[in-house]
Write an enzyme that holds these catalytic residues in place. Structure first.
Site, mmCIF file in Angstrom:
data_model
loop_
_atom_site.group_PDB
_atom_site.id
_atom_site.type_symbol
_atom_site.label_atom_id
_atom_site.label_comp_id
_atom_site.label_asym_id
_atom_site.label_seq_id
_atom_site.Cartn_x
_atom_site.Cartn_y
_atom_site.Cartn_z
ATOM 1 N N PRO A 160 0.796 -1.227 0.000
ATOM 2 C CA PRO A 160 0.000 0.000 0.000
ATOM 3 C C PRO A 160 0.834 1.285 0.000
ATOM 4 O O PRO A 160 1.867 1.357 0.655
ATOM 5 C CB PRO A 160 -0.817 -0.099 1.282
ATOM 6 C CG PRO A 160 -0.134 -1.113 2.130
ATOM 7 C CD PRO A 160 0.520 -2.060 1.184
ATOM 8 N N ASN A 161 0.325 2.229 -0.766
ATOM 9 C CA ASN A 161 0.862 3.593 -0.856
ATOM 10 C C ASN A 161 2.158 3.700 -1.662
ATOM 11 O O ASN A 161 2.644 4.797 -1.899
ATOM 12 C CB ASN A 161 1.061 4.227 0.544
ATOM 13 C CG ASN A 161 -0.248 4.282 1.304
ATOM 14 O OD1 ASN A 161 -1.229 4.814 0.806
ATOM 15 N ND2 ASN A 161 -0.284 3.721 2.505
ATOM 16 N N ARG B 163 4.293 10.952 -1.921
ATOM 17 C CA ARG B 163 4.274 10.755 -0.470
ATOM 18 C C ARG B 163 5.660 11.010 0.145
ATOM 19 O O ARG B 163 6.679 10.615 -0.428
ATOM 20 C CB ARG B 163 3.810 9.325 -0.138
ATOM 21 C CG ARG B 163 4.823 8.258 -0.490
ATOM 22 C CD ARG B 163 4.366 6.844 -0.209
ATOM 23 N NE ARG B 163 4.208 6.549 1.192
ATOM 24 C CZ ARG B 163 4.426 5.343 1.726
ATOM 25 N NH1 ARG B 163 4.778 4.326 0.957
ATOM 26 N NH2 ARG B 163 4.245 5.145 3.008
ATOM 27 N N TYR C 208 11.093 8.887 0.984
ATOM 28 C CA TYR C 208 11.080 7.914 -0.129
ATOM 29 C C TYR C 208 11.653 8.459 -1.433
ATOM 30 O O TYR C 208 11.790 7.713 -2.404
ATOM 31 C CB TYR C 208 9.644 7.421 -0.352
ATOM 32 C CG TYR C 208 9.059 6.760 0.884
ATOM 33 C CD1 TYR C 208 9.578 5.553 1.339
ATOM 34 C CD2 TYR C 208 8.031 7.354 1.609
ATOM 35 C CE1 TYR C 208 9.078 4.946 2.483
ATOM 36 C CE2 TYR C 208 7.517 6.749 2.753
ATOM 37 C CZ TYR C 208 8.042 5.548 3.182
ATOM 38 O OH TYR C 208 7.551 4.949 4.320
ATOM 39 N N ASN D 135 8.056 -5.795 -1.187
ATOM 40 C CA ASN D 135 8.026 -4.677 -0.251
ATOM 41 C C ASN D 135 6.566 -4.555 0.184
ATOM 42 O O ASN D 135 5.755 -3.940 -0.503
ATOM 43 C CB ASN D 135 8.500 -3.386 -0.928
ATOM 44 C CG ASN D 135 8.485 -2.209 0.053
ATOM 45 O OD1 ASN D 135 7.958 -2.329 1.165
ATOM 46 N ND2 ASN D 135 9.046 -1.090 -0.355
ATOM 47 N N ALA E 182 3.351 -0.901 4.616
ATOM 48 C CA ALA E 182 2.869 -0.911 6.005
ATOM 49 C C ALA E 182 2.436 -2.306 6.463
ATOM 50 O O ALA E 182 2.497 -2.618 7.661
ATOM 51 C CB ALA E 182 1.719 0.078 6.160
ATOM 52 N N GLU F 126 13.082 -9.535 0.875
ATOM 53 C CA GLU F 126 12.342 -8.374 1.393
ATOM 54 C C GLU F 126 13.083 -7.082 1.037
ATOM 55 O O GLU F 126 14.305 -7.025 1.159
ATOM 56 C CB GLU F 126 12.264 -8.506 2.921
ATOM 57 C CG GLU F 126 11.621 -7.331 3.622
ATOM 58 C CD GLU F 126 11.662 -7.468 5.157
ATOM 59 O OE1 GLU F 126 12.521 -8.212 5.687
ATOM 60 O OE2 GLU F 126 10.821 -6.819 5.807
ATOM 61 N N HIS G 170 12.897 -2.730 1.575
ATOM 62 C CA HIS G 170 12.307 -1.481 2.059
ATOM 63 C C HIS G 170 13.156 -0.337 1.544
ATOM 64 O O HIS G 170 14.390 -0.376 1.661
ATOM 65 C CB HIS G 170 12.234 -1.440 3.585
ATOM 66 C CG HIS G 170 11.328 -2.486 4.119
ATOM 67 N ND1 HIS G 170 9.961 -2.407 3.969
ATOM 68 C CD2 HIS G 170 11.582 -3.654 4.720
ATOM 69 C CE1 HIS G 170 9.415 -3.492 4.477
ATOM 70 N NE2 HIS G 170 10.368 -4.264 4.936
ATOM 71 N N ARG H 284 13.662 4.017 12.044
ATOM 72 C CA ARG H 284 12.446 4.828 12.145
ATOM 73 C C ARG H 284 11.660 4.453 13.403
ATOM 74 O O ARG H 284 12.240 3.935 14.353
ATOM 75 C CB ARG H 284 11.627 4.680 10.844
ATOM 76 C CG ARG H 284 12.395 5.210 9.612
ATOM 77 C CD ARG H 284 11.621 5.032 8.318
ATOM 78 N NE ARG H 284 10.381 5.811 8.334
ATOM 79 C CZ ARG H 284 9.405 5.661 7.433
ATOM 80 N NH1 ARG H 284 9.558 4.789 6.441
ATOM 81 N NH2 ARG H 284 8.315 6.394 7.504
HETATM 82 C C1 DQA Z 1 8.373 0.943 3.459
HETATM 83 C C2 DQA Z 1 8.521 1.152 4.963
HETATM 84 C C3 DQA Z 1 7.189 0.921 5.664
HETATM 85 O O1 DQA Z 1 7.347 1.089 7.060
HETATM 86 C C4 DQA Z 1 6.171 1.906 5.160
HETATM 87 O O2 DQA Z 1 4.913 1.658 5.766
HETATM 88 C C5 DQA Z 1 6.060 1.941 3.691
HETATM 89 C C6 DQA Z 1 7.266 1.806 2.876
HETATM 90 C C7 DQA Z 1 9.673 1.275 2.703
HETATM 91 O O3 DQA Z 1 9.787 0.859 1.560
HETATM 92 O O4 DQA Z 1 10.550 1.955 3.247
HETATM 93 O O5 DQA Z 1 4.980 2.163 3.144
HETATM 94 O O6 DQA Z 1 8.091 -0.423 3.232
#
Ligand code: DQA
Length: 150
Positions: free
Chosen positions: A9-10, A17, A22, A74, A77, A98, A100, A107
Site C-alpha cells: 500500500p501507498n 508521499r 522515499y 516490499n 505498512a 524483502e 524497504h 524509524r
Molecule cells: C516501506 C517502509 C514501511 O514502514 C512503510 O509503511 C512503507 C514503505 C519502505 O519501503 O521503506 O509504506 O516499506
C-alpha cells in the site's frame, strides 16, 4: 526465470508521499528501472502493486502455480502487521527477498518488526530503489544455484 515483484500500500504514491523519506521518483520510474534490471539479468519480472492485503495474499498464492521462481516483496505498512502475508509466503515456499526503500530500523519502533521478513531469506533495507535491484540479483544468483533447471 520469472520473478514476481510485489509492492504494498501507498507505494503507488511514490514521488508524492513523504519525499524526504522515499525520494522524488515515482512508481512508474521504479517499474521502468525494475524492467530494465530484469533485462540486464536475463529474467522476467512481473510487477504487482496493491493497497489491499487480501489482493497481495491472492497474488502470492497465484505465484505457486504460475511459474514464478522467486518473489521480491516490499509489503509497505503490511510488513509490520500482516501475518496473512507471512503465511502466504510460507505457503508457496518460493525463495523471497524483502525490500524497504527507507531504513525501517532507524524509524519508529512499530516499523522494527517485519512479519513478512520472517519468510524471506534476504533483506535489502534502506537502499532506496537500488534495494529492488539487489534483491533481484540475489534471487537470480540463488535460484540459479539451488535449481539449475530454473
Ligand atoms: C516501506 C517502509 C514501511 O514502514 C512503510 O509503511 C512503507 C514503505 C519502505 O519501503 O521503506 O509504506 O516499506
Amino acid at each position: 526465470m520469472k520473478l514476481l515483484i510485489v509492492n504494498g500500500p501507498n507505494l503507488n504514491l511514490l514521488g508524492i508521499r513523504e519525499k524526504h523519506i522515499y525520494g522524488e521518483a515515482d512508481y512508474e520510474t521504479l517499474c521502468r528501472s525494475i524492467r530494465s534490471w530484469a533485462e540486464e539479468l536475463g529474467c522476467k519480472a512481473e510487477l504487482f502493486q496493491s493497497n489491499h492485503e487480501g489482493a497481495i495474499v491472492d497474488r502470492i498464492q497465484q505465484a505457486y502455480s504460475d511459474g514464478t521462481d522467486g518473489i521480491v516483496i516490499n509489503p509497505a505498512a503490511y510488513t509490520h502487521t500482516s501475518i496473512a502475508i507471512l503465511d502466504a509466503l510460507k505457503a508457496v515456499q518460493l525463495p523471497a527477498a524483502e525490500v524497504h526503500i527507507s531504513d525501517v530500523n532507524a524509524r519508529e519502533p512499530f516499523r522494527h518488526i517485519s512479519y513478512a521478513g520472517m519468510a524471506c531469506e534476504a533483506h535489502f533495507i534502506g537502499l532506496g530503489f537500488d534495494g529492488y535491484r539487489r534483491a533481484m540479483e540475489y534471487l537470480c544468483a540463488h535460484i540459479g544455484k539451488a535449481n539449475p533447471e530454473a
